[in-house]
Design a protein around this motif. Structure first.
Motif, PDB file in Angstrom:
ATOM      1  N   THR A  52       0.814  -1.217   0.000  1.00 31.24           N
ATOM      2  CA  THR A  52       0.000   0.000   0.000  1.00 31.24           C
ATOM      3  C   THR A  52       0.851   1.273   0.000  1.00 31.24           C
ATOM      4  O   THR A  52       0.666   2.168  -0.838  1.00 31.24           O
ATOM      5  CB  THR A  52      -0.935   0.015   1.227  1.00 31.24           C
ATOM      6  OG1 THR A  52      -1.868  -1.056   1.105  1.00 31.24           O
ATOM      7  CG2 THR A  52      -1.706   1.324   1.302  1.00 31.24           C
ATOM      8  N   VAL A  53       1.790   1.367   0.921  1.00 36.25           N
ATOM      9  CA  VAL A  53       2.652   2.551   0.997  1.00 36.25           C
ATOM     10  C   VAL A  53       3.625   2.564  -0.179  1.00 36.25           C
ATOM     11  O   VAL A  53       3.919   3.618  -0.752  1.00 36.25           O
ATOM     12  CB  VAL A  53       3.419   2.584   2.332  1.00 36.25           C
ATOM     13  CG1 VAL A  53       4.358   3.785   2.377  1.00 36.25           C
ATOM     14  CG2 VAL A  53       2.438   2.650   3.500  1.00 36.25           C
ATOM     15  N   GLY A  54       4.110   1.386  -0.554  1.00 35.34           N
ATOM     16  CA  GLY A  54       5.045   1.290  -1.672  1.00 35.34           C
ATOM     17  C   GLY A  54       4.457   1.760  -2.988  1.00 35.34           C
ATOM     18  O   GLY A  54       5.163   2.329  -3.824  1.00 35.34           O
ATOM     19  N   ILE A  55       3.167   1.542  -3.184  1.00 35.98           N
ATOM     20  CA  ILE A  55       2.500   1.989  -4.422  1.00 35.98           C
ATOM     21  C   ILE A  55       2.502   3.510  -4.497  1.00 35.98           C
ATOM     22  O   ILE A  55       2.768   4.096  -5.552  1.00 35.98           O
ATOM     23  CB  ILE A  55       1.062   1.433  -4.484  1.00 35.98           C
ATOM     24  CG1 ILE A  55       1.097  -0.092  -4.682  1.00 35.98           C
ATOM     25  CG2 ILE A  55       0.271   2.096  -5.622  1.00 35.98           C
ATOM     26  CD1 ILE A  55      -0.252  -0.762  -4.516  1.00 35.98           C
ATOM     27  N   ASP A  56       2.210   4.164  -3.362  1.00 35.54           N
ATOM     28  CA  ASP A  56       2.250   5.629  -3.335  1.00 35.54           C
ATOM     29  C   ASP A  56       3.667   6.136  -3.574  1.00 35.54           C
ATOM     30  O   ASP A  56       3.875   7.144  -4.257  1.00 35.54           O
ATOM     31  CB  ASP A  56       1.735   6.136  -1.990  1.00 35.54           C
ATOM     32  CG  ASP A  56       1.547   7.642  -1.964  1.00 35.54           C
ATOM     33  OD1 ASP A  56       0.593   8.123  -2.593  1.00 35.54           O
ATOM     34  OD2 ASP A  56       2.361   8.335  -1.325  1.00 35.54           O
TER      35      ASP A  56
END
Length: 466
Positions: A52-56
């Motif tokens: 989730t954070v990596g996608i952003d």
């Protein structure tokens, strides 16, 4: 746990192939092809939640925002598919909420007369973010109930995220990649698109590390907690600095056992933290600029405006706009069903003078943004749901890891009420869903443990006997 429905008994009986044990002593039975599909979906959901954070981060690094939007919509569709397969009641609840929001969206566009492709896609994105936390909650808890994922599912997501997120953040700082958190050059946001979302995510990951380090007495998590603390101080927001200190003091004092050990460990972490900001010139300069900004804001604002970062000013504009709408023949309708997110916040951006820089301007109080966008009805159901599950988490706060999820929910609730960006941001909404589901899995884990001691059969054992 007893499942009365025969159909659900069969699902639970077939669900265990290739899935880690839930630790309840259940037998694993042969899975059908359809159940293998759901097992694969469970793994995909697991990896997307971790990323989730990596996608952003990837969106900001590549400047391809559409990538994250497509992944988010695809993920939401996957959640709907899984929910339809294992929990039709939950699926129709999510579908009803989705249709409600879409109805309000089209009604607001027709009344405003400004419907366009960009405004349509913008509001659809907002709706997906809003429904994301409830969808994650329903799907994860139901997958666990039917044996597709273990009770450690949420814990594993937090473990991996707590390690890789500060590494990504600090890595970009070392490489000189990224931008300041504020236009004046204070703080460091890295390449993340949303300052508020990454702030909330980092705080929850930091709290998770403290839980492992102090409450569960796993000293190996101390360096990870330190990395997250340094990242939050570098981020430079008022809330990140305050919550780092408050959470640290809480975990030093709250655990009743091993207080001497925790105090010594806390001193070591504090000493290393102090040494880093004392010896590293970059960190020292960053902290100085952040301190100057906060001192200036505190001296030039009253306490409420400082606490809410001036959001009460935007709330005043929203109340004025909402009052003018009440004079309209459709005023009561708008009070109950809302004005649509895009239409209301587009006008709010115009009257507040932000239109030149932002096509929409949120109030940044989630309860207010939810009310003006989707009305009293949606606001009542959303907060009714949150408060209902909060009470269930409170009842199990002294068992298993439910205490952490209660603390995490408290952090999210404070942010949602005073700073917004929880329900209407993809990262924050995802973490809200994870926290709610994690609390329920902790409760469920305790219930299963008590049943095992009492000799009560588990879901899959019952199904095999049948």
């Amino acid at each position: 746990m007893r499942i009365d429905s025969l159909a659900e008994d069969r699902i639970c009986a077939r669900a265990g192939v290739g899935i880690p044990s839930t630790g309840t002593g259940s037998h694993v039975l042969k899975a059908s092809g359809k159940d293998r599909d759901l097992a694969i979906c469970s793994k995909i959901i697991f990896f997307i939640l971790i990323a989730t954070v990596g996608i952003d981060f990837l969106n900001g690094l590549t400047s391809i925002d559409i990538l994250g939007q497509l992944i988010r919509v695809a993920f939401f569709i996957l959640l709907l598919y899984v929910e339809l397969r294992i929990d039709k009641k939950g699926f129709f609840v999510i579908l009803a909420a989705l249709l409600y929001c879409v109805f309000v969206m089209f009604a607001s566009f027709m009344a405003d007369g400004t419907i366009g492709l960009s405004s349509l896609t913008y509001e659809i994105g907002v709706i997906v973010k809003l429904l994301l936390f409830f969808s994650i909650f329903r799907v994860v808890t139901k997958l666990n109930e039917c044996g597709y994922i273990p009770v450690s599912f949420i814990d594993s997501v937090f473990k991996v995220s707590a390690i890789y997120v500060p590494i990504l953040y600090l890595g970009t700082s070392i490489l000189g990649i990224g931008v300041s958190s504020y236009s004046g050059g204070q703080g460091f946001k890295s390449v993340f698109l949303s300052l508020n979302s990454i702030n909330i995510a980092m705080l929850l990951l930091y709290a998770f590390c403290l839980e492992k380090c102090f409450a569960e007495r796993k000293a190996a998590w101390a360096p990870v907690a330190l990395l997250n603390a340094v990242s939050l101080f570098m981020l430079g927001t008022k809330s990140s600095i305050v919550f780092v200190l408050v959470l640290f003091l809480f975990y030093l004092i709250a655990p009743k056992r091993n207080r001497t050990r925790n105090f010594i460990l806390g001193l070591l972490i504090s000493a290393v933290f102090y040494f880093l900001f004392l010896q590293v010139d970059y960190l020292q300069a960053l902290l100085a600029s952040v301190s100057e900004r906060q001192a200036y804001l505190f001296e030039n604002r009253n306490f409420i405006d400082y606490l809410t970062s001036g959001r009460t000013w935007m709330l005043g504009h929203a109340i004025t706009l909402l009052s003018s709408d009440m004079a309209d023949p459709l005023g009561v309708f708008q009070l109950l069903f809302g004005n649509g997110y895009y239409c209301f916040h587009n006008v709010l951006s115009e009257i507040s003078g932000y239109l030149s820089t932002s096509i929409v301007r949120p109030i940044e109080f989630d309860w207010a943004d939810l009310f003006v966008s989707y009305g009293f009805i949606m606001t009542f159901f959303v907060y009714g749901f949150l408060l209902t599950w909060l009470m269930k988490i409170v009842q199990s706060s002294k068992r298993s890891q439910a205490g952490f999820y209660l603390i995490a929910f408290g952090v999210l609730f404070v942010f949602s009420c005073l700073g917004g960006h929880v329900m209407f941001e993809s990262i924050s909404s995802t973490f809200l869903g994870l926290v709610l589901a994690g609390g329920v899995l902790s409760i469920r884990d305790n219930s299963k443990a008590r049943q095992k001691i009492a000799g009560a059969p588990s879901c899959r054992v019952e199904a095999k006997a049948n």
